[in-house]
Write an enzyme that holds these catalytic residues in place. Structure first.
Site, PDB file in Angstrom:
ATOM      1  N   GLY A 298      -9.541  19.053  31.137  1.00 24.87           N
ATOM      2  CA  GLY A 298      -8.534  19.257  30.101  1.00 24.87           C
ATOM      3  C   GLY A 298      -7.363  20.140  30.460  1.00 24.87           C
TER       4      GLY A 298
ATOM      5  N   GLU B 171     -15.027  19.272  34.859  1.00 25.04           N
ATOM      6  CA  GLU B 171     -14.633  17.855  34.978  1.00 25.04           C
ATOM      7  C   GLU B 171     -13.118  17.704  34.911  1.00 25.04           C
ATOM      8  OE1 GLU B 171     -16.495  16.150  31.559  1.00 25.04           O
ATOM      9  OE2 GLU B 171     -18.518  16.594  32.219  1.00 25.04           O
TER      10      GLU B 171
ATOM     11  N   ARG C  15       2.164   6.013  29.473  1.00 28.04           N
ATOM     12  CA  ARG C  15       2.099   7.256  28.693  1.00 28.04           C
ATOM     13  C   ARG C  15       3.252   7.424  27.697  1.00 28.04           C
ATOM     14  NH1 ARG C  15       2.622  11.528  30.933  1.00 28.04           N
ATOM     15  NH2 ARG C  15       1.298  12.747  29.566  1.00 28.04           N
TER      16      ARG C  15
ATOM     17  N   TYR D 249       1.849   7.857  24.039  1.00 30.75           N
ATOM     18  CA  TYR D 249       1.846   9.217  23.472  1.00 30.75           C
ATOM     19  C   TYR D 249       3.248   9.790  23.313  1.00 30.75           C
ATOM     20  CZ  TYR D 249      -2.596   9.037  26.178  1.00 30.75           C
ATOM     21  OH  TYR D 249      -3.788   8.687  26.754  1.00 30.75           O
TER      22      TYR D 249
ATOM     23  N   CYS E 236       8.705  -7.197  27.347  1.00 27.82           N
ATOM     24  CA  CYS E 236       9.287  -7.637  26.075  1.00 27.82           C
ATOM     25  C   CYS E 236       8.683  -6.876  24.901  1.00 27.82           C
ATOM     26  CB  CYS E 236       9.089  -9.135  25.912  1.00 27.82           C
ATOM     27  SG  CYS E 236       9.992 -10.011  27.180  1.00 27.82           S
ATOM     28  N   GLU E 237       8.965  -5.610  24.829  1.00 29.18           N
ATOM     29  CA  GLU E 237       8.526  -4.724  23.742  1.00 29.18           C
ATOM     30  C   GLU E 237       9.584  -3.647  23.614  1.00 29.18           C
ATOM     31  OE1 GLU E 237       5.539  -4.437  22.008  1.00 29.18           O
ATOM     32  OE2 GLU E 237       4.465  -6.039  23.023  1.00 29.18           O
TER      33      GLU E 237
ATOM     34  N   TYR F 204      -3.436   9.205  34.685  1.00 27.33           N
ATOM     35  CA  TYR F 204      -3.341   8.350  33.504  1.00 27.33           C
ATOM     36  C   TYR F 204      -2.126   7.421  33.569  1.00 27.33           C
ATOM     37  CZ  TYR F 204      -6.918  11.585  32.016  1.00 27.33           C
ATOM     38  OH  TYR F 204      -8.060  12.337  31.962  1.00 27.33           O
TER      39      TYR F 204
HETATM   40  C1  LIG Z   1     -15.536  14.044  29.009  1.00 25.45           C
HETATM   41  C2  LIG Z   1     -14.248  14.232  29.728  1.00 25.45           C
HETATM   42  N1  LIG Z   1     -14.241  14.982  30.832  1.00 25.45           N
HETATM   43  C3  LIG Z   1     -13.103  15.177  31.539  1.00 25.45           C
HETATM   44  C4  LIG Z   1     -11.915  14.609  31.145  1.00 25.45           C
HETATM   45  C5  LIG Z   1     -10.703  14.847  31.972  1.00 25.45           C
HETATM   46  O1  LIG Z   1      -9.701  15.486  31.270  1.00 25.45           O
HETATM   47  P1  LIG Z   1      -8.364  15.939  31.979  1.00 25.45           P
HETATM   48  O2  LIG Z   1      -7.833  14.774  32.732  1.00 25.45           O
HETATM   49  O3  LIG Z   1      -7.495  16.356  30.877  1.00 25.45           O
HETATM   50  O4  LIG Z   1      -8.720  17.074  32.899  1.00 25.45           O
HETATM   51  C6  LIG Z   1     -11.867  13.829  29.989  1.00 25.45           C
HETATM   52  C7  LIG Z   1     -10.607  13.229  29.536  1.00 25.45           C
HETATM   53  O5  LIG Z   1     -10.386  12.801  28.457  1.00 25.45           O
HETATM   54  C8  LIG Z   1     -13.081  13.625  29.260  1.00 25.45           C
HETATM   55  O6  LIG Z   1     -13.096  12.883  28.152  1.00 25.45           O
END
Ligand SMILES: Cc1ncc(COP(=O)(O)O)c(C=O)c1O
Length: 432
Positions: A252, A289, A328, A332, A359-360, A387
């Site tokens: 995150g 993660e 993106r 968003y 075409c959007e 992403y």
């Molecule tokens: C369970 C989980 N772990 C890790 C991530 C990775 O998040 P980020 O790319 O913001 O570090 C996400 C992204 O949505 C997630 O859902």
């Protein structure tokens, strides 16, 4: 955007994409040369930028019992996975497709964690057979199904429960995941009961606890709040005799797209570790993660200016990359810098809406961007490592872009451009 200044890094603190003598460079190579050689749209990644982003996490975790599981949803291109895995990462997966890619990357299966609210029985079986390190379970129903599948295979599935700490990550609503209103995780107040159930199920081996509150978080406070909430549970569980081996704090951490100032990973980790130590959990294995913060600013997407189209309200700059390559902004309303690969002295700077050929009306990449460009010039859409390619589609029957990885003066094509025949290969002529 005004003309580039010489030798300036595109993103503060990221010297891997920079201007030299009016040319935008990636490490030691001119991006214009790569665009000419491979065509556009083209994603270009800097291996040094990837490893530099990872190094901040590794510095922050030095000497600790910890594992960084790169969230491959951010960008699952094989050579990027291999770069990170060879540098010591495990992987966070969310589907059977990601499992196959992860295994292909050469990662130690025990260093894979499997997140996601909707794992199928088949995906569970495949992951158990591969010997993954942990399932991050997101509901009571999933616990029961995983237990059932594990027993059918004569195994115990390693699990942690993803707890929803109800903390506001103060990010875009579509990428906020740790609020009660979100579909993710087990509610904090239901977590103890869920753990009691999990330890009673013979097909499960309870290893840890997990949380992930959202993406593109630019402030330490929500992390630290979530950590406290998670540690309250670890403590309560220990009092009931349920001892956890690991704490997984998810990903995150945000990146600088425009003027955001997220904490550096090592600084954030120093605060996290200090809290873990202060509450007596410093010996627990720590899992992370991260996705975006490892790859986001390690990549750009190169695109060619097809047409300048002056309008009555605004001028459009029509480029050959589109929402299918860079979803993106459409998804968003995200802002990504758009800069020329070469500064022109003879083109007047003008404000443009930068749009693709799809075409959007939602197919825009940047609004009100001042650029001094002509048709045939190349632009870079910055911060395109996360992403983008992993969310790319074939909408309008557009083939997905090619990808190149650069290290120093060398470039490797790591994914060929898709052509219409590639897409048609999976289809069949009508026979009814
Ligand atoms: C369970 C989980 N772990 C890790 C991530 C990775 O998040 P980020 O790319 O913001 O570090 C996400 C992204 O949505 C997630 O859902």
């Amino acid at each position: 955007m005004s003309a580039p200044c010489p030798a300036a890094p595109l993103v503060p603190g990221h010297p891997f994409f920079h201007y030299a003598d009016g040319h935008l460079m990636v490490e030691g190579l001119a991006l214009t040369d790569l665009a000419r050689q491979h065509g556009t749209p083209l994603f270009v990644y800097s291996q040094a930028a990837l490893l530099d982003a990872l190094a901040a996490y590794q510095r922050g975790l030095a000497g600790r019992n910890a594992l960084i599981c790169y969230a491959m949803k951010a960008n699952s291109t094989l050579a990027l996975l291999q770069t990170l895995v060879q540098a010591g990462c495990g992987l966070d997966i969310v589907s059977g497709g990601e499992l196959v890619r992860a295994l292909r990357s050469g990662v130690d299966p025990n260093h894979i964690v499997f997140s996601g609210v909707g794992k199928t029985r088949l995906e569970m079986r495949q992951a158990m057979q591969a010997g993954i390190g942990c399932f991050n379970v997101e509901s009571l129903a999933e616990l029961e199904v995983l237990n059932h599948e594990a027993l059918a295979l004569g195994r115990q599935a390693p699990v942690s429960l993803r707890v929803n700490p109800d903390v506001d990550a103060r990010t875009h609503p579509y990428i906020s995941t740790g609020l009660k209103a979100n579909k993710f995780g087990i509610a904090h107040e239901q977590a103890l009961a869920a753990y009691r159930r999990a330890v009673a199920l013979p097909g499960l081996k309870v290893l840890g606890i997990d949380c992930h509150i959202g993406s593109q978080i630019t402030d330490s406070a929500p992390y630290l709040d979530a950590l406290e909430r998670v540690l309250d549970l670890v403590q309560a569980l220990a009092q009931e005799g349920i001892a956890l081996e690991h704490i997984d704090l998810g990903g995150g951490l945000g990146i600088t797209y425009q003027d955001e100032t997220p904490p550096a990973a090592d600084h954030l980790l120093a605060q996290v570790l200090q809290r873990l130590d202060a509450r007596g959990f410093g010996a627990h294995r720590l899992l992370l993660e991260p996705g975006r913060s490892l790859v986001g600013n390690a990549g750009v997407c190169l695109t060619e200016v097809l047409y300048r189209k002056p309008g009555t309200e605004k001028n459009f700059l029509i480029v050959d990359a589109a929402m299918n390559d860079l979803p993106r902004p459409a998804l968003y309303e995200a802002w990504q810098a758009i800069v020329p690969l070469q500064g022109h002295s003879d083109a007047a700077p003008e404000p443009y809406e930068v749009v693709g050929p799809v075409c959007e009306s939602g197919d825009w990449l940047g609004r009100a961007r001042t650029l001094a460009v002509r048709e045939g010039d190349y632009l870079a859409v910055c911060s395109a490592g996360a992403y983008c390619m992993s969310m790319a589609s074939n909408y309008n029957s557009r083939g997905r872009a090619a990808e190149v990885l650069v290290t120093g003066q060398s470039a490797q094509l790591i994914r060929q451009r898709e052509n219409p025949d590639d897409a048609l290969q999976l289809e069949r002529d009508l026979t009814l």
